[in-house]
Design an enzyme around this catalytic site. Structure first.
Site, mmCIF file in Angstrom:
data_model
loop_
_atom_site.group_PDB
_atom_site.id
_atom_site.type_symbol
_atom_site.label_atom_id
_atom_site.label_comp_id
_atom_site.label_asym_id
_atom_site.label_seq_id
_atom_site.Cartn_x
_atom_site.Cartn_y
_atom_site.Cartn_z
ATOM 1 N N MET A 282 -5.646 1.547 4.037
ATOM 2 C CA MET A 282 -5.191 1.272 2.666
ATOM 3 C C MET A 282 -4.482 2.502 2.130
ATOM 4 S SD MET A 282 -8.424 -0.667 0.882
ATOM 5 C CE MET A 282 -9.638 0.468 1.573
ATOM 6 N N HIS A 283 -3.296 2.299 1.612
ATOM 7 C CA HIS A 283 -2.588 3.403 0.975
ATOM 8 C C HIS A 283 -3.134 3.574 -0.441
ATOM 9 C CE1 HIS A 283 0.588 6.206 0.083
ATOM 10 N NE2 HIS A 283 0.892 5.516 -0.992
ATOM 11 N N GLY B 237 -1.439 4.985 5.681
ATOM 12 C CA GLY B 237 -0.360 5.404 6.561
ATOM 13 C C GLY B 237 0.066 6.850 6.330
ATOM 14 N N GLU C 236 3.352 -5.619 9.819
ATOM 15 C CA GLU C 236 3.730 -5.767 8.407
ATOM 16 C C GLU C 236 5.190 -5.425 8.107
ATOM 17 O OE1 GLU C 236 -0.573 -6.321 7.953
ATOM 18 O OE2 GLU C 236 0.507 -4.869 9.137
ATOM 19 N N TYR D 293 7.096 -2.892 9.177
ATOM 20 C CA TYR D 293 7.532 -1.497 9.165
ATOM 21 C C TYR D 293 8.357 -1.193 10.419
ATOM 22 C CZ TYR D 293 4.414 -1.025 5.176
ATOM 23 O OH TYR D 293 3.825 -1.178 3.953
ATOM 24 N N ARG E 107 -1.783 -1.291 15.473
ATOM 25 C CA ARG E 107 -1.829 -2.391 14.509
ATOM 26 C C ARG E 107 -0.602 -3.250 14.797
ATOM 27 N NH1 ARG E 107 -4.861 -5.312 10.663
ATOM 28 N NH2 ARG E 107 -3.581 -5.823 8.852
ATOM 29 N N HIS F 279 6.110 -7.892 4.324
ATOM 30 C CA HIS F 279 6.067 -7.829 2.862
ATOM 31 C C HIS F 279 7.085 -8.770 2.225
ATOM 32 C CE1 HIS F 279 3.144 -4.740 3.031
ATOM 33 N NE2 HIS F 279 3.942 -3.812 3.508
ATOM 34 N N GLN G 22 -4.548 -6.684 -8.310
ATOM 35 C CA GLN G 22 -3.975 -6.100 -9.521
ATOM 36 C C GLN G 22 -4.052 -4.574 -9.569
ATOM 37 O OE1 GLN G 22 -5.845 -9.668 -11.987
ATOM 38 N NE2 GLN G 22 -4.821 -8.265 -13.351
ATOM 39 N N GLY H 30 -10.853 -6.441 -24.176
ATOM 40 C CA GLY H 30 -10.195 -7.373 -25.083
ATOM 41 C C GLY H 30 -10.658 -7.242 -26.510
ATOM 42 N N ASP I 33 -6.175 -8.049 -19.841
ATOM 43 C CA ASP I 33 -5.962 -7.260 -18.639
ATOM 44 C C ASP I 33 -7.312 -6.758 -18.176
ATOM 45 O OD1 ASP I 33 -5.375 -5.419 -16.697
ATOM 46 O OD2 ASP I 33 -3.703 -4.515 -17.764
#
Length: 706
Positions: A32-33, A65, A182, A184, A231, A269, A362, A681, A689
């Site tokens: 995970m970046h 990465g 993915e 790349y 990968r 992507h 998100q 909220g 959000d």
């Protein structure tokens, strides 16, 4: 720890080997970046992030990465070994993982044409180049056309991968993973869509594979004593890209080169097939990993390990996946953001305590692709462990939390974990707030797991939970700290006929259902889109998995959705044809408020179902039995069929914490000199959000009760 009886996770909990490494269980933390890779903190942030996951039971961790050269960076927050203190930061991370008893592999990365290099410079201050096999841009490149790599530059890039592997060894990594999935650079060389060359590096499938083969051979030679994995893309999900036969042929070419493992990725992507969103069925992509595993097992190198990934959130999923012995391990990424201790909790049988990834994207993917700090909606400490350490408090306080929605639960759990005495007050008879509603929407059932986990942990830690009772000032004046998070309530509309019996709020619609007949939904934001999905999509995940495979013409595995019990009981309700539902919006995009990587999926599902999306409404004129009258975008009066009207026109602050309300609490707490904060909220309902709400809650409770 929970007293839930431990189910049989015999395979997941069994040891295995990955090259020279012996691992205690079969759960890998996938890459995970996070952006922590470039923080100027000596690696403290990255070390704390990885340490917590290693201590939580991850058998092996794959870094985000790491670019093999300057032009390999995907954006300004990608690190390169040897540049800007990167080695020092990674050494701190490696040491932290080892101290916690786990191992860590460096993912060697080259973005290729996916580099978002606008305004970026290399280590010498020159504008960063974007390079690719061929000079073909992609949609998000903002007009940047990549330079086609020369043969000499390709050879240098192969050496850069090898050099990065040697750097990883010198820093102390236990192995490397070569990123070839993915979409790349390495994946770009393999595909006829992005490799139009006619030389030794392209022109037919065999030559398009040559770059991948060269990189693997060079990396293996550079680090003969480390674990080396790749990968690999099980399927690009791009029309006209590499075929299954071509991918399988690549696997055959790679196996003799000394690989220890193959982790199977999915999609590009830019693919228009959803791959990681909540709408994607759990375990949908297992068939592609199984196909590659079949190739490996039938080869002369059957001991090369094959690791499945994508859309698995529960280790019971992993047990179902690994049970037949074809696949060796599972790689989970976002679930480790949601709960760093997912492995330890699961292996102890405490599934009720696992804070499940809800697939919202998100705070993780949506932020990553625009270079913002990555975290997690349901775990706002994620990637902020230094700012919010997990250590127990030295000054226990009484902490009261008003509101049991996502923000209130985040505050209450964090305070309880650190040893404060917590009381949670919820005016309704259910915890969860907006999450409790969201869990009723098809594809969002996992939202209920966050609520379940929070309640289980609060009860485990001795917190008091009051349901069906609104807190009064008298309840709170003896508190040391009060977090006010009563959330939001549906906004009403001032339209003639809004009080008719066939008009209902989105909350009532989701809880009680909607009678037979046509439906007009007033408001096309995220809640309006979710409400439409509730009306037209099946709550049965097995059925949705089948429909997903048919819609996208995919080989969707049923291993997880078929063998693991439904996460929630299937609702007993009748679905309606999409043509009976109309979603209306004044201005802006439909689904506004849904994350950028998920919105297009949600809208596409409604279009596929035949839901009418009517934008540009100038005015809602009146509601009558059977019809909603509007002034459309052309200024003409128009009737919309509406045996039922559902109002999704936004939210208002709950008055529990409103200082302007006679029954509000803020002014009373101020008068009593009780430290307090209003979050989520209840502080600002202009846009619901949940990322903001849970983050504010964490920050508030740490400020009030350190």
């Amino acid at each position: 720890m929970s007293t839930v009886a431990m189910p049989d996770l015999a395979v997941v909990s069994s040891p295995w080997t990955l090259g020279p490494l012996t691992l205690p269980n079969r759960v890998v933390m996938g890459s995970m970046h996070t952006g922590l890779e470039v923080h100027d903190d000596g690696g403290a942030g990255m070390a704390a992030f990885y340490r917590e996951r290693a201590a939580g039971g991850a058998a092996c961790i794959i870094t985000g990465g790491i670019a093999v050269n300057d032009e390999a960076r995907g954006g300004p927050d990608f690190a390169v070994f040897g540049v800007g203190g990167a080695d020092e930061r990674f050494r701190a991370a490696v040491d932290a993982v080892h101290d916690a008893g786990s191992v860590i592999l460096a993912q060697l990365f080259h973005a290729g044409r996916y580099a978002l290099a606008s305004g970026m410079v290399d280590r010498y201050g020159r504008p960063q180049r974007v390079v690719a096999p061929s000079a073909l841009p992609w949609a998000a490149a903002r007009g940047v056309v990549p330079a086609e790599l020369t043969a000499a530059e390709i050879e240098q890039t192969v050496e850069d991968f090898a050099a990065a592997a040697r750097s990883a060894r010198d820093i102390g990594f236990d192995g490397v993973e070569i990123m070839a999935s993915e979409g790349y650079l390495i994946n770009q060389f393999q595909s006829p869509l992005t490799n139009l060359r006619d030389d030794e590096w392209g022109g037919d499938a065999e030559r398009r594979r040559r770059f991948t083969v060269a990189v693997v051979r060079a990396v293996r030679a550079a680090v003969p004593d480390l674990a080396v994995t790749i990968r690999l893309s099980g399927a690009d999900l791009m029309p006209g890209s590499s075929t299954d036969d071509e991918v399988d042929a690549l696997v055959h070419e790679l196996l003799p080169l000394g690989l220890d493992g193959i982790s199977v990725g999915i999609g590009w992507h830019e693919s228009r097939t959803p791959t990681v969103q909540a709408a994607v069925p759990h375990g949908a992509w297992l068939a592609y990993a199984a196909r590659i595993a079949g190739v490996v097992r039938a080869s002369a190198y059957p001991d090369v390990k094959v690791i499945a990934s994508n859309r698995m959130t529960d280790l019971r999923d992993g047990e179902a996946v690994l049970a037949d012995g074809l696949l060796d391990a599972v790689a989970l990424a976002r679930p480790f953001l949601a709960d760093p201790a997912i492995v330890n909790r699961s292996l102890a049988g405490a599934f009720d305590l696992v804070n499940t990834c809800i697939g919202c994207n998100q705070a993780c993917l949506d932020r990553s692709i625009v270079g913002q700090p990555v975290s997690c909606l349901v775990n706002p400490r994620a990637a902020r462990e230094v700012a919010f350490p997990a250590r127990p408090t030295t000054d226990p306080k009484r902490v009261d939390v008003v509101g049991g929605g996502p923000a209130g639960l985040a505050a209450a759990v964090d305070a309880a974990r650190r040893g404060h005495t917590v009381t949670l007050w919820e005016a309704s008879d259910r915890l969860g707030g907006q999450f409790d509603l969201a869990a009723l929407v098809p594809g969002k059932e996992d939202y209920a797991a966050t609520v379940r986990a929070a309640r289980a942990e609060l009860e485990d830690r001795g917190a008091t939970i009051h349901l069906g009772r609104a807190a009064t000032a008298a309840d709170l004046t003896a508190s040391d700290a009060v977090v006010l998070a009563p959330g939001v309530v549906p906004r009403t509309i001032d339209v003639p006929g809004a009080d008719l019996p066939h008009v209902r709020s989105y909350e009532r619609a989701l809880r009680e259902g909607v009678p037979a007949g046509t439906v007009a939904i007033i408001g096309g934001g995220g809640i309006g889109v979710d409400t439409a999905a509730f009306l037209v999509e099946s709550p049965d995940e097995s059925r949705r998995a089948t429909e997903f495979g048919v819609r996208w013409d995919l080989d969707v595995a049923d291993t997880v959705v078929g063998d693991v019990p439904q996460r929630l009981p299937v609702a007993d309700r009748t679905l309606r044809p999409g043509g009976d539902v109309t979603v209306l919006r004044r201005s802006g995009k439909f689904g506004q408020g849904i994350g950028i990587t998920s919105r297009w999926v949600a809208i596409g599902r409604l279009r596929d179902a035949g839901v009418h999306l009517v934008g540009g409404v100038q005015e809602y004129l009146r509601i009558e039995p059977g019809v909603l009258w509007i002034r459309d975008e052309h200024g003409e009066e128009r009737g919309v069929p509406a045996d039922n009207v559902v109002v999704c026109a936004g939210q208002e602050r709950s008055h529990e914490a409103d200082a302007t309300s006679p029954d509000g609490l803020v002014s009373r707490l101020q008068d009593a000199d009780v430290p307090h904060a209003v979050v989520g909220g209840a502080r600002d309902a202009r846009s619901v959000d949940a990322v903001r709400a849970t983050s504010e809650a964490l920050e508030a409770v740490r400020r009030l009760a350190p």
